[in-house]
Write an enzyme that holds these catalytic residues in place. Structure first.
Site, mmCIF file in Angstrom:
data_model
loop_
_atom_site.group_PDB
_atom_site.id
_atom_site.type_symbol
_atom_site.label_atom_id
_atom_site.label_comp_id
_atom_site.label_asym_id
_atom_site.label_seq_id
_atom_site.Cartn_x
_atom_site.Cartn_y
_atom_site.Cartn_z
ATOM 1 N N LYS A 262 0.855 -1.191 0.000
ATOM 2 C CA LYS A 262 0.000 0.000 0.000
ATOM 3 C C LYS A 262 0.890 1.239 0.000
ATOM 4 O O LYS A 262 1.731 1.409 0.876
ATOM 5 C CB LYS A 262 -0.902 0.013 1.240
ATOM 6 C CG LYS A 262 -1.603 1.363 1.493
ATOM 7 C CD LYS A 262 -2.464 1.368 2.761
ATOM 8 C CE LYS A 262 -2.989 2.778 3.095
ATOM 9 N NZ LYS A 262 -3.806 2.823 4.316
ATOM 10 N N ASP A 267 -2.475 10.430 3.447
ATOM 11 C CA ASP A 267 -3.859 10.016 3.693
ATOM 12 C C ASP A 267 -4.553 11.047 4.578
ATOM 13 O O ASP A 267 -4.452 11.022 5.799
ATOM 14 C CB ASP A 267 -3.873 8.633 4.364
ATOM 15 C CG ASP A 267 -5.301 8.157 4.650
ATOM 16 O OD1 ASP A 267 -6.252 8.775 4.131
ATOM 17 O OD2 ASP A 267 -5.441 7.151 5.381
ATOM 18 N N LYS A 274 -9.807 13.166 8.265
ATOM 19 C CA LYS A 274 -9.278 12.853 9.593
ATOM 20 C C LYS A 274 -9.245 14.125 10.440
ATOM 21 O O LYS A 274 -9.214 15.233 9.909
ATOM 22 C CB LYS A 274 -7.845 12.312 9.464
ATOM 23 C CG LYS A 274 -7.739 10.925 8.862
ATOM 24 C CD LYS A 274 -6.286 10.501 8.759
ATOM 25 C CE LYS A 274 -6.130 9.134 8.100
ATOM 26 N NZ LYS A 274 -6.685 8.020 8.878
ATOM 27 N N ASP A 285 1.905 6.742 5.270
ATOM 28 C CA ASP A 285 0.898 5.738 4.916
ATOM 29 C C ASP A 285 1.296 4.944 3.665
ATOM 30 O O ASP A 285 0.488 4.242 3.088
ATOM 31 C CB ASP A 285 -0.465 6.423 4.724
ATOM 32 C CG ASP A 285 -1.637 5.484 4.967
ATOM 33 O OD1 ASP A 285 -1.428 4.432 5.597
ATOM 34 O OD2 ASP A 285 -2.749 5.796 4.499
ATOM 35 N N ASP A 344 -11.971 7.213 4.186
ATOM 36 C CA ASP A 344 -10.710 7.007 4.910
ATOM 37 C C ASP A 344 -10.298 5.531 4.927
ATOM 38 O O ASP A 344 -9.210 5.189 5.360
ATOM 39 C CB ASP A 344 -10.849 7.550 6.343
ATOM 40 C CG ASP A 344 -9.510 7.796 7.007
ATOM 41 O OD1 ASP A 344 -8.475 7.736 6.295
ATOM 42 O OD2 ASP A 344 -9.490 8.054 8.222
ATOM 43 N N GLU A 346 -9.268 3.721 2.548
ATOM 44 C CA GLU A 346 -8.831 3.780 1.144
ATOM 45 C C GLU A 346 -7.779 2.744 0.789
ATOM 46 O O GLU A 346 -7.686 2.332 -0.367
ATOM 47 C CB GLU A 346 -8.299 5.189 0.838
ATOM 48 C CG GLU A 346 -6.835 5.462 1.203
ATOM 49 C CD GLU A 346 -6.522 5.356 2.689
ATOM 50 O OE1 GLU A 346 -7.471 5.444 3.500
ATOM 51 O OE2 GLU A 346 -5.352 5.163 3.053
ATOM 52 N N ARG A 348 -7.472 -0.386 1.372
ATOM 53 C CA ARG A 348 -8.006 -1.667 0.865
ATOM 54 C C ARG A 348 -8.450 -1.546 -0.575
ATOM 55 O O ARG A 348 -8.421 -2.524 -1.334
ATOM 56 C CB ARG A 348 -9.117 -2.166 1.802
ATOM 57 C CG ARG A 348 -10.305 -1.265 1.896
ATOM 58 C CD ARG A 348 -11.127 -1.517 3.158
ATOM 59 N NE ARG A 348 -10.492 -0.967 4.364
ATOM 60 C CZ ARG A 348 -10.978 -1.081 5.596
ATOM 61 N NH1 ARG A 348 -12.108 -1.724 5.802
ATOM 62 N NH2 ARG A 348 -10.334 -0.561 6.625
HETATM 63 N N1 BES Z 1 -3.859 4.878 6.983
HETATM 64 C C1 BES Z 1 -4.943 4.622 7.879
HETATM 65 C C2 BES Z 1 -4.543 3.672 9.014
HETATM 66 C C3 BES Z 1 -3.483 4.170 9.966
HETATM 67 C C4 BES Z 1 -3.843 4.794 11.148
HETATM 68 C C5 BES Z 1 -2.155 3.977 9.703
HETATM 69 C C6 BES Z 1 -2.877 5.236 12.033
HETATM 70 C C7 BES Z 1 -1.181 4.411 10.587
HETATM 71 C C8 BES Z 1 -1.554 5.037 11.752
HETATM 72 C C9 BES Z 1 -6.096 3.993 7.113
HETATM 73 O O1 BES Z 1 -6.227 4.393 5.803
HETATM 74 C C10 BES Z 1 -7.337 4.398 7.817
HETATM 75 O O2 BES Z 1 -7.625 5.555 7.841
HETATM 76 N N2 BES Z 1 -8.067 3.417 8.367
HETATM 77 C C11 BES Z 1 -9.266 3.677 9.059
HETATM 78 C C12 BES Z 1 -10.291 2.678 8.579
HETATM 79 C C13 BES Z 1 -11.703 2.987 9.005
HETATM 80 C C14 BES Z 1 -12.177 4.259 8.351
HETATM 81 C C15 BES Z 1 -12.589 1.832 8.632
HETATM 82 C C16 BES Z 1 -9.003 3.528 10.545
HETATM 83 O O3 BES Z 1 -8.177 2.699 10.924
HETATM 84 O O4 BES Z 1 -9.578 4.288 11.316
HETATM 85 ZN ZN ZN Z 2 -4.490 4.988 4.856
HETATM 86 MN MN MN Z 3 -7.336 6.194 5.592
#
Ligand code: BES
Ligand code: ZN
Ligand code: MN
Length: 496
Positions: A262, A267, A274, A285, A344, A346, A348
């Site tokens: 990825k 992000d 966020k 990310d 968010d 994204e 996947r």
């Molecule tokens: N890039 C983030 C995950 C992340 C969070 C990586 C903190 C490193 C540190 C990912 O894209 C994300 O935002 N995931 C969300 C998913 C949710 C919206 C289902 C999450 O983990 O909150």
């Molecule tokens: Zn992300």
């Molecule tokens: Mn995200």
């Protein structure tokens, strides 16, 4: 070298400048061969200084003597190895890192004559020193004026078999460079490292004999990667997919293994934006993609006897008038449709298309994807171990073993039908978020829907790739996590 240290290997001998490092166990005695070349004087200095400095030769402790009487070296550094009974369990990498942190001059000589120490152990000391020495200071313009005088530039490892150590170090140097490349990519700011620039840096691997193919929006849209492109559409930066191939197996037609990363260069969350606190961390990310590029570098630089494909999906996730919306339904390359619940989620979407393409076009014998995919995995496991999801017990066991061997630990997590059910959608084949409960697992289940009948493992590295805990071999925000793990996985299992 990215770390700026030149490492040389030579025989044990007297040292007339810089730091001189010797190793002692908890009995504080020197190896006979060291005593022979450096003289009794060194042993006397240690015996005299140790009590007042409370130095007991414990593992990862040091005694530092400036201007040591009777020696031409500027400093004598005595590093502890702990008890002899534990010697077989010595972490040479950590020892190398620790030793590097105790050096204060531009040059240093290490007298490495520990009984039973192999050439591979010596090379690990060199690797640990290199990794510890790495720091990301490209954007610090106000360097301290005396910093250059004390920066280590030349390290000589003195051993009984310098040629064997130098040969072993050719492998570890390749790995060191791969790890540092991955760290560099993670540390770079997102205005510098956007998808196109990331692709350019991956393209540099051609110098090592890797074939690199870069796909832009036109090719991606022809392939039907609409899930990946849906993430990119809210950004002014174009998406890229980079496919790197290293064909090192003795049989050039051997089925490749595939690593997929990825690469979200930034992000913001997109329309599901966020919150501001810590958002700057989302420059990291792309830690999965960085790991894949670093691993390809390491494998090619050490001419690994394996056929491997490294594929990365690189995009920026931004909110603008053209960004995707919650409620949108996108059709992925596989033909499966996805209802966007949260923009968010994204990563996947990016992985779904890249995995589908690699699986179909190259028929790999296994796939490992790496992604900073969920905050939930950080809640579950913290920052010292990555989450592992897999459809294959053997591959999972191999990854766990490589994790134990390298210290880049992974912990297998369950994949049960309930997680899959959680991402069923009212309007499409699936939705891109299963909500808060089991967030890392439902994300893994999403990816699983794009994996056919091939051994696959998913590593959620959100906790380990960035904002890393300090260790003996790492002080960098971007850890370069996973390069040593994947290199080890390949070395122990897939080289012909
Ligand atoms: N890039 C983030 C995950 C992340 C969070 C990586 C903190 C490193 C540190 C990912 O894209 C994300 O935002 N995931 C969300 C998913 C949710 C919206 C289902 C999450 O983990 O909150
Ligand atoms: Zn992300
Ligand atoms: Mn995200």
């Amino acid at each position: 070298m990215a770390d700026g240290i030149t490492i040389a290997f030579g025989p044990l001998g007297p040292v007339d400048h810089g730091d001189l490092v010797v190793f002692v166990g908890d009995d504080l005695t020197l190896a006979p061969s060291v005593l022979e070349v450096l003289g009794r004087n060194v042993a006397d200095l240690i015996a005299r200084a140790a009590p007042s400095e409370r130095f007991k030769g414990k593992s990862l402790s040091a005694l530092s003597l400036p201007a040591p009487a009777g020696l031409k070296a500027d400093r004598l550094v005595v590093v502890g190895l702990g008890s002899e009974a534990d010697r077989a369990k010595t972490d040479w990498l950590a020892l190398g890192g620790f030793t590097a942190s105790k050096l204060s001059g531009r040059t240093a000589h290490l007298a490495l004559a520990v009984p039973g120490m192999t050439a591979a152990n010596v090379a690990d000391v060199a690797l640990g020193a290199r990794l510890r020495h790495y720091s990301f200071d490209r954007y610090k313009t106000k360097k301290k004026p005396d910093a250059e005088d004390t920066k280590l530039t030349a390290l000589t490892l003195m051993t009984s078999d310098p040629a064997a150590a130098a040969a072993a170090a050719r492998t570890t140097d390749a790995v060191a460079d791969g790890v540092m490349l991955a760290r560099e990519l993670v540390n770079e700011p997102p205005n510098v490292l956007y998808p196109e620039e990331f692709a350019r840096r991956a393209q540099a691997l051609t110098e090592l004999g890797v074939s690199v193919e870069v796909l832009g929006p036109k090719e991606l849209s022809e392939l039907g990667m609409r899930a990946l492109l849906a993430v990119a559409q809210g950004s002014t930066k174009e998406a890229r997919v980079v496919i790197m191939r290293w064909n090192g197996a003795s049989d050039p037609n051997e089925t490749p293994i595939a690593f997929i990363g990825k690469g979200v260069c930034f992000d913001s969350g997109g329309i599901s934006i966020k919150s501001a606190g810590g958002m700057e961390d989302m420059k990291g990310d792309m830690g999965g993609a960085a790991c894949v590029v670093g691993t390809m570098h390491a494998l090619a630089a050490r001419k690994a006897k394996v056929n491997v494909i490294g594929a990365i999906g690189i995009v920026e996730n931004m909110p603008d008038g053209n960004a995707q919306r919650p409620g949108d339904i996108v059709t992925s390359m596989s033909g499966q449709t996805i209802e966007i619940i949260n923009t968010d989620a994204e990563g996947r979407l990016v992985l779904a298309d890249v995995i589908w393409h690699i699986q179909g076009a190259y028929k790999p014998k296994l796939m490992v994807d790496l992604a900073t995919l969920t905050g939930a995995i950080i809640v579950a496991l913290g920052q010292d171990i990555a989450g592992l999801y897999s459809n294959d017990d053997e591959l999972a066991a191999k990854l766990s073993a490589a994790g134990e061997a390298t210290g880049e630990a992974v912990w297998r997590m369950p994949l049960i039908p309930a997680y899959d059910k959680a991402i069923d959608s009212k309007f499409a084949d699936m939705k891109n978020s299963g909500g808060r409960h089991g967030g890392a697992a439902t994300a893994a289940s999403f990816i699983k829907r794009y994996v056919n009948d091939v051994p696959w493992a998913h590593l959620d590295i959100a906790g380990v790739a960035m904002s890393s805990n300090a260790s003996e071999i790492n002080r960098s925000w971007g850890a370069g996590w996973g390069v040593r793990l994947l290199d080890r996985l390949v070395r122990d299992n897939y080289e012909s």
